[in-house]
Design an enzyme around this catalytic site. Structure first.
Site, short mmCIF file in Angstrom:
data_model
loop_
_atom_site.label_atom_id
_atom_site.label_comp_id
_atom_site.label_asym_id
_atom_site.label_seq_id
_atom_site.Cartn_x
_atom_site.Cartn_y
_atom_site.Cartn_z
N CYS B 98 0.85 -1.18 0.00
CA CYS B 98 0.00 0.00 0.00
C CYS B 98 0.89 1.23 0.00
O CYS B 98 1.84 1.32 0.77
CB CYS B 98 -0.86 -0.02 1.26
SG CYS B 98 -1.86 1.46 1.50
N CYS B 102 -3.79 7.33 -1.78
CA CYS B 102 -5.09 7.45 -2.40
C CYS B 102 -6.15 7.99 -1.44
O CYS B 102 -7.15 8.57 -1.88
CB CYS B 102 -5.55 6.11 -2.97
SG CYS B 102 -5.75 4.86 -1.70
N THR B 189 -4.54 5.21 7.61
CA THR B 189 -3.50 4.72 6.71
C THR B 189 -2.55 5.84 6.32
O THR B 189 -2.98 6.88 5.83
CB THR B 189 -4.14 4.13 5.44
OG1 THR B 189 -5.01 3.07 5.83
CG2 THR B 189 -3.08 3.62 4.49
N GLU B 255 -0.91 1.73 9.85
CA GLU B 255 -2.12 2.43 10.28
C GLU B 255 -1.96 2.94 11.72
O GLU B 255 -1.27 2.33 12.52
CB GLU B 255 -3.35 1.51 10.22
CG GLU B 255 -4.17 1.70 8.97
CD GLU B 255 -3.85 0.67 7.89
OE1 GLU B 255 -3.23 -0.35 8.22
OE2 GLU B 255 -4.21 0.92 6.71
N HIS B 290 -13.22 5.77 -2.99
CA HIS B 290 -12.23 4.91 -2.34
C HIS B 290 -12.46 3.44 -2.70
O HIS B 290 -11.49 2.67 -2.83
CB HIS B 290 -12.30 5.14 -0.83
CG HIS B 290 -11.02 4.82 -0.13
ND1 HIS B 290 -9.78 5.16 -0.64
CD2 HIS B 290 -10.77 4.18 1.05
CE1 HIS B 290 -8.83 4.74 0.19
NE2 HIS B 290 -9.40 4.14 1.21
N TYR B 294 -10.07 -0.44 -5.28
CA TYR B 294 -9.69 -1.80 -4.90
C TYR B 294 -9.45 -2.74 -6.07
O TYR B 294 -8.79 -3.76 -5.91
CB TYR B 294 -10.72 -2.36 -3.90
CG TYR B 294 -10.40 -1.85 -2.52
CD1 TYR B 294 -10.64 -0.52 -2.17
CD2 TYR B 294 -9.79 -2.67 -1.58
CE1 TYR B 294 -10.30 -0.02 -0.92
CE2 TYR B 294 -9.44 -2.18 -0.32
CZ TYR B 294 -9.70 -0.87 -0.01
OH TYR B 294 -9.34 -0.39 1.23
N CYS B 297 -5.34 -1.08 -6.95
CA CYS B 297 -4.20 -1.46 -6.11
C CYS B 297 -4.24 -2.94 -5.74
O CYS B 297 -3.20 -3.60 -5.76
CB CYS B 297 -4.12 -0.58 -4.87
SG CYS B 297 -5.53 -0.71 -3.78
N GLU B 441 -7.24 -5.81 5.52
CA GLU B 441 -7.29 -4.53 4.82
C GLU B 441 -8.27 -4.62 3.65
O GLU B 441 -9.05 -3.69 3.40
CB GLU B 441 -5.89 -4.14 4.32
CG GLU B 441 -5.67 -2.65 4.15
CD GLU B 441 -6.53 -2.07 3.04
OE1 GLU B 441 -6.61 -2.70 1.99
OE2 GLU B 441 -7.12 -0.99 3.24
#
Lengths: 478, 478, 478, 478
Positions: B98, B102, B189, B255, B290, B294, B297, B441
């Protein structure tokens, strides 16, 4: 562009020889076994005229600049590819069925770019011919069936190794006027109510099998052509309006075995003849275009299945239950996942050397592979929501019966506000949309799942992925 | 635009208060627990300069016309939306991890259109402020953390009903200069290596909860802000190069719990303050942007997982086995299905009244819901291909040990041509990419699955589907 | 029968050579990396004495008529087989972990019947020896590790074709006193806290590989034996009580590579030596017994995972939500489906010629194959119910920290009535029970899934099923 | 015990009023729509005499000590419960269909123990009556239909709240001779070819609904009883031998709506009348027994489906392909997992106070819930293996047609050695066994999936699991 009515009338002019359930259909256009399929195809003609879907159903020909039915169009952009998907979903939402015309659409697009590549290599004139043929289709708005699948006999043997050489279509004679072909094409969707059939090879071929490398177009009523119509789940219900569920459009496209018993094809309708190494190219082009469709039409069909299941939940008085809503969410989720595949493979498309746009083949195969699973799961959830009636509902004739009709009326009532006949109709719709024929179409249409898996492996670029992993695992440093 | 190096140096200027594993991190920039996450974020800076991904990593600001890092850009087209997805996949392929940036990217885009709508209704000046703020981010290329999730305490209670009012961030004071807020944001994050945090409410709010309707930006090192870093799977391996698998970039973003203990915010950094009915709008805008990510990434991360599994199959000598290939095909299939969702929700996007483009929210939610399943299944298949070593491999220290290193070397050798250490490294990469933190996650990032299901039901237009079914079942005629 | 305490003391008498994390463990019995595994195995000793599970944990020896720990018993009935499953589930519910002792249990049972068959064919005396050995285990109540899996090197090569002949254990010398073996056994569960190891071949062998056809027992501290302990998910947390989740018992059994560097074995501990055609028989017997276990111990472990997820739902205040209950139902459903497999393969068991009872091998393989899927899905659902904290919770040290402990206490509180530390402990339990090591154990323990699939095909009697279909399709009449 | 032939003759003596497809069936025994279902039930009579399955099909009555058909037996042990499952699988392997007789079997067993409990509480004499009734069934070997499911109308309303009080069967009159009941029972499997129907309530009832708490037995041809036969997938093919696939036995049991229009029941056939709090007990007892069956009969049916799929793979020449074998393994795996549930819930059964043995209700519900998924997946895989012909094969009449029969013969040939007609027959068998009616039966038979989920939650003992987790997380210490 023809209207639906003109299309139906045009079919009456043909001399198509069709056998079904042991009989020769003399007037196939009005025959109950065939009628719903014709109605469904007719929608692709009518909608091109109405205001509602005109944008989706029409396109501007790159050959003539005229407005044409999109089903005769060669894709000129990724937007064209995406419009195709949206058109298929919109039509399926309105018919709840297969409208059959995409097969020929995909065949002309597959041949368009493949013939371009063939001509470049061999200085043949196939591309010119296919352009002429597409122009002819655009001008006449004829319906063309894409004819790829051969009977295939023993799958462990190549075409030329079969015990019967005719198990794959092949050229048996060539002369100055044209060629003569023999064999048959199986699982031919919509062919009996098409005007033309566009024949293509169905597997990769090597030199020994070069007689099998043949692509060409013929009228469906050409001499030597005989069509034998396949049975479908509950096909006899086509004689009972209510019990067939979707009386107007049927629930899948009618399929036939089309026998080609020494059929002559003039040269200007021949688009491949012996160039065996292009068989695989053509198969994969056609297949990718065709696999693109499944997140369009099947999503539209699933929209109807979801609607029927939700309607039944309301009629049963359970629509507020959380487990019911959860199942509807799952059905929507799967449907939209399927749709995403078709949309994505369209926008990720690219131009071929011929100028025609091609879908992303990896994502198109992924889309179809999802269809082979999701449609079954959506149907399963639909059965869950429908309740046991989906397996045990009496016939319409019982509802209409003077003695027992009152019992059917009384005991198949759900919530008080909905007439029993409406609940029964909705059960029938769902039942027929989730039968074996509909499910198996999502499994085998556009190729069986293993065909998609092979393509995913070919296109998946595993070596690149291995290198990504090696870099992150610092393998080059050790 | 900063380079990665400049970004790292800029972090040294901050006074961010970070606690981890019971200690205050004095030099967090070089701390082993934090370093990999900084390296990963730095890639988003470096790649904007290199030739390889420059097109994806940069965009032209609609505010200034300048070239900016795409992570600070407001989407101006569906192409922008799709470029975002492709950028995320490309970065994840290179980091296997990650890169955190974003979240702020989605926050500025969500606020951009929501503030526009707020201003139209209330004649506030939030939209002007967010434009200024975006311009500031574009010019300074600062990294901003999107801060939405509150600790939430008892989930059966609304924010203002909690036993402790601080369990959701709220305004505790307003004055001429600005506001004072209190509470905390959880699961933050990348926040400890960001410059700014952009605070937003996390649920729909009613009038009673209007003090909780607050959006604003503050520096991560503002007075009153304390960050407590969360543990991750195998976090202690960050002290062992080889055993952590992806030593450079880690396997997920770090995180933190970010405590806001009476933090002052000047008015020009306040973007919502009491307009409670826009909380839901903002949450859904941010969440949809958001959730779009998925299939970008996570697909990129999965590409690495697939590569690692395929590499291990080769190292084990089983890459030719059909069941191995079949599992790799399945992993690719799931990965590409995930990607299709992100691509589709981008191309199906549309402009908001503010001019900023928004994704298709139904398809974005569908994408994220797939991630909550597929990443687990891909990991499961990865474990299958890796073999039992993934659970039992000794440490690097054992490999380097003078007495037993030879045994490790000898007995963990697979095919003769691959050094043992390479096989061990690859096992470690796969192990760490499929641990609990990485899996969880994909489950909870951008909202837990039930949040997506609720949105799918809201967006799925069930009534339209019911009407489609009714029409085909001829209900209007009865 | 020993108590747990006697068992622990007995381990102190051994000279077992264990290396872990680059160090030789001088006092492994009290070492934090090993202690939880010893605690878990000790439960198998203690429970044989307590009233609660005495019926499950003990049996009457058919050799001596004495009451023995069931883990040293040879199954005498289908009830014995079923009691085994129930014992495993009960122990796993109490440890939440692996207690390791089933491997040796399955090894003695597998050898018991296989040696009987060998003796019948070759007039060898292996069966007498194994009876003596079992009697010795029953009388001393020693813990024996079943040692089957070789490192295997290049999986495309047979044992004797490997680049290094030691990649499978083989006999390097035979003399009057006994034999000398060399090689290693990988993934050895519980071996470092066992007394004995019972070595068996790991694959079917042909004549060329007959030196690899060796079964024998040795003490784990025999000269030439070195154990290298594998890393586990979060193994460093064994130094932090709360963060490891299940501090007392750990979350899986510790595994080691056990190197056999020219180890001598006296003849009375040799149970196979060259009878290569019995290697496959032994492997399948052992494997079926071992696969039987997975619906016992894994169901028990899943009971704890379900309990932890349900407890977290309560602590979060969401236990009344229908989607939460639905997920708990699914977790229970999968757990019980797994359990059904173990129960069914036990009651469908049958006696072997030796008198020992054997499970139904088809159903045992089916059970294990379900474990390779369900444990992942149960973990996935557990993550869903746990919420994002499972990936981001700070350490216990942060909770205890004088400055930031108050924030951790305040902001990680769920419902008012539950102390924060309890919620944190529960998150840690669930996190650690669903990590990579635990998941991968359910994948590869007792053989990887493909091994089960091969057995299912072998045992599935496809020809019989084809005949059933042919009869119903009236094929004999045509 | 009757033979199959005697059973068929005994049906001719009845005056059963049956309507089907809008007509009253005058001679239902020989009617093509009904005949296959009678043939299938007849197998349960014949097999009790033959040597092959005599052990499974017969039992010793605990009432008389005589040998009786097992379908009339009260379970006296866990072995009896397991024998039932094995009997069902064996019969389904031989019929490929539903033989219907388990419903009444489960009804007498459910009533047997429930009436015992009722008598204990209320000093009623229901148990004596059911014993007499069972003895009567054992002596006459009559087939009894278990009649539980009411039409239910609006599912959001209780029986006494419905807009039409007859939507659940209820007592409308009581007098010295007996009672009069009104209503209907839906989805009545096998009722039209049974002798008796055994009526039970279908939901838990409260005091207001006590008129609905009625259990009793009547002849299926009692005055006031009318049966309306439901449609099935492809029911019209019952007129075409080959096209129906399983001409002899059909593919599911025929179901009917049985209307009870003021039917008189003498007191000695009344087994519940007003004891509303036992309605739930009886429903759950019957349902658990009935859910137990699904891993028996459905596993047997699946054995045939697997066999048909494997046979088609051979006929297509693809049986050696690894992906084909893998799918067959998956089908076997699912089938055996289903079977494990039935076997396990039988061996985990226990005696009730009445002495009759009851299955483990948790595991019985788990078994049925698996059936609602696995049968669909097995069918999906069957369609995959069958190839597209399953959706497009022409009719037998086309094969026999003088003009086109030769084409059907030629082009539907697979491998050279298998006659085309055999391949066609096998396609038809598989097609019909995987149609909507068969699938929906596995979904809704013995209760819809949500009914099983509710029971799994009730029986799953979540509190115990939470306590297990709390103990391991050391919560009691904090």
């Amino acid at each position: 562009m023809m209207t639906g009515k003109q299309y139906v009338e045009s079919l009456r002019q043909l001399k198509t020889r069709i056998y079904a359930y042991g009989e020769k259909l003399e007037n196939f256009v009005d025959h109950p076994l065939v009628k719903p399929h014709i109605n469904s195809a007719a929608v692709t003609y009518d909608m091109a005229h109405g205001p509602e879907l005109e944008d989706l159903l029409t396109a501007t020909s790159h050959l003539t600049g005229s407005k044409v039915n999109r089903f005769t169009h060669i894709h000129q952009s990724t937007d064209d590819l995406a419009q195709k998907v949206k058109m298929l979903r919109a039509l399926a939402q309105r018919t709840g069925s297969c409208f059959q015309r995409c097969v020929g659409f995909d065949a002309i697009n597959g041949l368009y770019s493949t013939t371009f590549d063939m001509d470049r290599k061999y200085a043949t004139e196939y591309h010119r011919r296919i352009r002429e043929y597409v122009r002819y289709l655009q001008e006449t708005d004829k319906m063309v069936a894409g004819s790829m699948t051969d009977p295939k006999g023993d799958r462990s043997q190549a075409p030329h190794e079969q015990h019967d050489p005719d198990l794959y279509v092949h050229v048996v004679e060539k002369n100055e006027q044209g060629i003569v072909i023999r064999g048959a094409k199986a699982h031919q969707t919509g062919i009996i109510n098409s005007h033309e059939m566009l024949i293509m090879p169905t597997v990769a071929l090597n030199e020994e099998a070069k007689d099998y490398a043949v692509a060409c177009a013929i009228p469906v009523d050409a001499p030597g052509v005989v069509h034998i119509f396949g049975r479908q789940t509950n096909d006899s219900r086509k004689y009972d309006e209510m019990d067939q569920g979707n009386a107007r459009y049927g629930v899948v496209g009618g399929e036939a075995l089309s026998v080609l018993d020494n059929v002559f094809v003039p040269w200007d309708r021949v688009f491949m003849c012996g160039e065996y190494e292009f068989a695989d190219v053509l198969v994969q082009r056609f297949a990718s275009y065709h696999r693109q469709n499944y997140g369009g039409c099947k999503a539209g069909v699933s929209d109807v299945v979801i609607g029927a299941a939700a309607a039944l939940a309301e009629m049963n008085g359970v629509d507020k239950a959380s487990h019911i809503k959860d199942k509807l969410v799952e059905m929507i989720h799967l449907t939209e996942t399927l749709y995403c595949g078709s949309i994505a493979c369209s926008f990720q498309g690219h131009p071929t050397p011929s100028g025609a746009y091609f879908v992303d083949p990896l994502l198109a195969n992924v889309t179809k592979l999802n269809a082979t699973r999701f449609i079954y799961e959506i149907s399963r959830l639909g059965h869950d929501l429908a309740g046991g009636l989906i397996a045990t509902l009496p016939s319409e004739r019982d509802l209409r019966h003077p003695e027992v009709g009152k019992y059917v009326e009384k005991y198949f009532k759900g919530v008080a506000s909905v007439p029993t006949v409406e609940r029964m109709r909705m059960v029938r719709l769902l039942e027929n949309m989730t039968g074996c024929t509909a499910l198996a179409e999502s499994m085998h249409g556009a190729g069986s799942p293993q065909a998609q898996r092979v393509m995913i492996l070919r296109q998946g670029n595993l070596r690149h992925k291995i290198n990504l992993a090696k870099r992150l695992a610092s393998l080059q440093k050790n």
